[in-house]
Design an enzyme around this catalytic site. Structure first.
Site, PDB file in Angstrom:
ATOM      1  N   ARG A  82       0.816  -1.206   0.000  1.00 57.76           N
ATOM      2  CA  ARG A  82       0.000   0.000   0.000  1.00 57.76           C
ATOM      3  C   ARG A  82       0.863   1.276   0.000  1.00 57.76           C
ATOM      4  NH1 ARG A  82      -5.278   0.319   3.109  1.00 57.76           N
ATOM      5  NH2 ARG A  82      -4.471  -1.420   4.297  1.00 57.76           N
TER       6      ARG A  82
ATOM      7  N   HIS B  22       2.180 -26.948  11.353  1.00 55.77           N
ATOM      8  CA  HIS B  22       3.547 -27.463  11.400  1.00 55.77           C
ATOM      9  C   HIS B  22       3.635 -28.859  12.037  1.00 55.77           C
ATOM     10  CE1 HIS B  22       4.384 -23.461  10.244  1.00 55.77           C
ATOM     11  NE2 HIS B  22       4.533 -22.925  11.434  1.00 55.77           N
TER      12      HIS B  22
ATOM     13  N   LYS C 297       5.551 -21.639  23.854  1.00 59.60           N
ATOM     14  CA  LYS C 297       6.430 -20.473  23.852  1.00 59.60           C
ATOM     15  C   LYS C 297       6.964 -20.261  25.263  1.00 59.60           C
ATOM     16  CE  LYS C 297       4.572 -18.259  19.804  1.00 59.60           C
ATOM     17  NZ  LYS C 297       5.657 -18.585  18.870  1.00 59.60           N
TER      18      LYS C 297
HETATM   19  C1  BG6 Z   1       5.357 -19.682  12.837  1.00 57.10           C
HETATM   20  C2  BG6 Z   1       4.509 -19.333  14.024  1.00 57.10           C
HETATM   21  O1  BG6 Z   1       4.573 -20.279  11.833  1.00 57.10           O
HETATM   22  O2  BG6 Z   1       6.382 -20.576  13.235  1.00 57.10           O
HETATM   23  C3  BG6 Z   1       5.362 -18.728  15.113  1.00 57.10           C
HETATM   24  O3  BG6 Z   1       3.497 -18.422  13.630  1.00 57.10           O
HETATM   25  C4  BG6 Z   1       6.502 -19.637  15.470  1.00 57.10           C
HETATM   26  O4  BG6 Z   1       4.570 -18.455  16.269  1.00 57.10           O
HETATM   27  C5  BG6 Z   1       7.269 -20.044  14.196  1.00 57.10           C
HETATM   28  O5  BG6 Z   1       7.368 -18.950  16.354  1.00 57.10           O
HETATM   29  C6  BG6 Z   1       8.309 -21.100  14.515  1.00 57.10           C
HETATM   30  O6  BG6 Z   1       9.127 -21.293  13.384  1.00 57.10           O
HETATM   31  P1  BG6 Z   1      10.639 -21.733  13.523  1.00 57.10           P
HETATM   32  O7  BG6 Z   1      11.075 -21.925  12.115  1.00 57.10           O
HETATM   33  O8  BG6 Z   1      11.350 -20.660  14.245  1.00 57.10           O
HETATM   34  O9  BG6 Z   1      10.612 -23.022  14.302  1.00 57.10           O
END
Ligand code: BG6
Length: 483
Positions: free
Chosen positions: A51, A240, A331
């Site tokens: 934008r 994931h 986390k």
């Molecule tokens: C992201 C999440 O998809 O993956 C995050 O939204 C997370 O919250 C991250 O921290 C973790 O990815 P990586 O590659 O650091 O393990």
């Protein structure tokens, strides 16, 4: 060992959301690294679109800043950065209106691969797809790349799939799950399907249980508004962790081919049993050791969003009936450590009088940090004094095995963007896969929302809530240490 780099065909990549966080942190620095490696050739173009009213020069400056911030100094040099910046252009664009589209059309070339990266809020996916089509900027050969979150439940994921399908065929849509781009995650497939060693044992008959851990030390990193509506289940488990589970549990695909792999993953997701409420633990971190609590990042001081999930699930098929899969992610935990641990059963009969030192064989696949594999095996305790057993690791560190070139291994985003240009969808999620994963996750989330469950508190810097330990304990098992 020199890494082999095969250049991809020249392309025009339009990045919508080019001034956003993901583009700055991952996409643009990643493209620079591929340029430096010789994989992205100087005939290609990157067109930023967002934008903000920026000139080409101002955009190039912001990309230079991003490269300086996110690519280590040892991996860049002024000449190659300047050559890379020369491939950039910028078009201010209005995703919901007509502004900028004619200019964008003037910037993209024919005769090269055209890819459009939607690094924007999912609410804009449909608008972008429609305008690309209406203005004749995308054609039947173009590719679009979309980011997570792909919906927040089955209904919204279906709506997104429908909106994209109006103008793009499934073969043109690349849904990113960056975990699939991680080197060790791909290694899972090599370990399973390029060795005869493991596959005969890869079933409930020989495997006691599987643990998948993705532990993070970070907090929500300034994304409190998004995360509070998402939580660990939507942010990590539905995508994931589900992908990791699929790669461990799937049947051998007949070929390493996009649909063959994705068909097998889909079968795993569909075979997952519903998760019982007593088999899931949600947690939220409290402040400890000078670090704030979860609710301090949230706009809602009474937020019930989970920053941690642990759950046990079962796959109802011939291969896995009876072998539980335990998943946990959170986390603000003690350490950043992601791994898959496959614990084998005990031998049918012990021939040793003193088998006190006996432990199960465990295959540990370390995703990060210090990627590698570790196979825990039993040997004789050295020395005289009889036959006693002890457990030792057969340890393979990826960096040791590959050597100094390990620093040149593309990160997940780099690998995935190059796959888009190559037209290889193997490491991207298909629409039906995403929907099946939501169909599994939805009842879990609705369950706790319906019951009004509160997450259990855990201290920042700990291993997670006590109930998560109990989840394993009551089955006579224990989580591996997070360290
Ligand atoms: C992201 C999440 O998809 O993956 C995050 O939204 C997370 O919250 C991250 O921290 C973790 O990815 P990586 O590659 O650091 O393990």
């Amino acid at each position: 060992m020199a890494l082999r780099v095969i250049p991809v065909d020249p392309f025009d990549l339009v990045i919508f959301g080019a001034t956003g966080d993901l583009a700055r942190r991952k996409i643009l620095p990643g493209l620079y690294r591929r340029f430096l490696a010789g994989q992205m050739t100087p005939e290609s173009r990157i067109i930023g679109a967002a934008r903000a009213e920026l000139t080409d020069a101002a955009f190039a400056q912001s990309v230079q800043d991003a490269i300086e911030e996110f690519v280590p100094a040892a991996q860049r040099d002024a000449a190659s950065v300047a050559a890379f910046l020369a491939l950039l252009a910028y078009v201010p664009i209005d995703a919901k209106g007509e502004g900028g589209w004619a200019a964008l059309k003037g910037r993209v070339r024919s005769g090269v691969v055209r890819a459009f990266y939607f690094s924007v809020a999912p609410a804009l996916f449909g608008d972008l797809a429609e305008r690309l089509h209406l203005h004749g900027i995308a054609d039947g050969q173009s590719r679009i790349v979309v980011e997570k979150p792909f919906g927040r439940d089955l209904a919204t994921a279906r709506a997104l799939n429908t909106a994209l399908a109006r103008h793009f065929a499934e073969e043109q849509i690349y849904r990113i799950d960056h975990y699939l781009g991680k080197e060790t995650v791909q290694n899972l497939m090599a370990v399973r399907f390029a060795n005869i060693l493991f596959e005969p044992l890869w079933k409930a008959e020989y495997i006691d249980h599987v643990q998948i851990t993705v532990a993070e030390t970070v907090d929500v990193e300034g994304r409190g508004a998004y995360y509070d509506k998402s939580g660990a289940m939507r942010d990590m488990v539905q995508n994931h962790m589900m992908q990791l589970l699929c790669l461990i549990a799937m049947e051998p695909p007949y070929h390493f081919d996009p649909d063959a792999v994705r068909d097998e993953k889909l079968k795993v997701i569909r075979a997952l049993d519903p998760v019982k409420p007593e088999d899931i633990v949600r947690g939220q971190y409290l402040g400890a050791n000078g670090s704030g609590s979860y609710v301090e990042h949230s706009e809602d001081p009474a937020s019930r969003t989970e920053s941690y999930v642990a759950l046990k699930c079962h796959i109802s098929n011939w291969r896995w009936k009876g072998t539980p899969f335990y998943l946990r992610t959170g986390k603000k935990l003690r350490a950043r450590s992601s791994e898959i641990a496959i614990t084998f059963k005990e031998p049918p009969h012990s021939i040793f009088d003193d088998d006190r030192g006996w432990r199960e064989n465990v295959l540990v696949i370390r995703l990060q940090p210090n990627e590698g594999m570790n196979l825990m095996v039993m040997i004789k305790e050295p020395g005289p004094g009889g036959m006693r057993l002890m457990q030792v690791p057969l340890d393979m560190s990826f960096a040791d095995a590959v050597g100094a070139e390990a620093v040149d291994i593309p990160d997940a985003y780099e690998r995935l963007i190059m796959d888009v240009i190559r037209g290889n969808q193997t490491l991207f999620m298909r629409g039906d896969e995403v929907e099946a994963a939501w169909a599994w996750a939805d009842p879990i989330i609705q369950g706790w929302e319906g019951r009004g469950d509160k997450p259990q508190a855990y201290d920042a810097g700990s291993s997670g809530p006590d109930d998560a330990m109990m989840l394993m304990h009551r089955d006579g098992r224990r989580w591996r240490d997070i360290r």
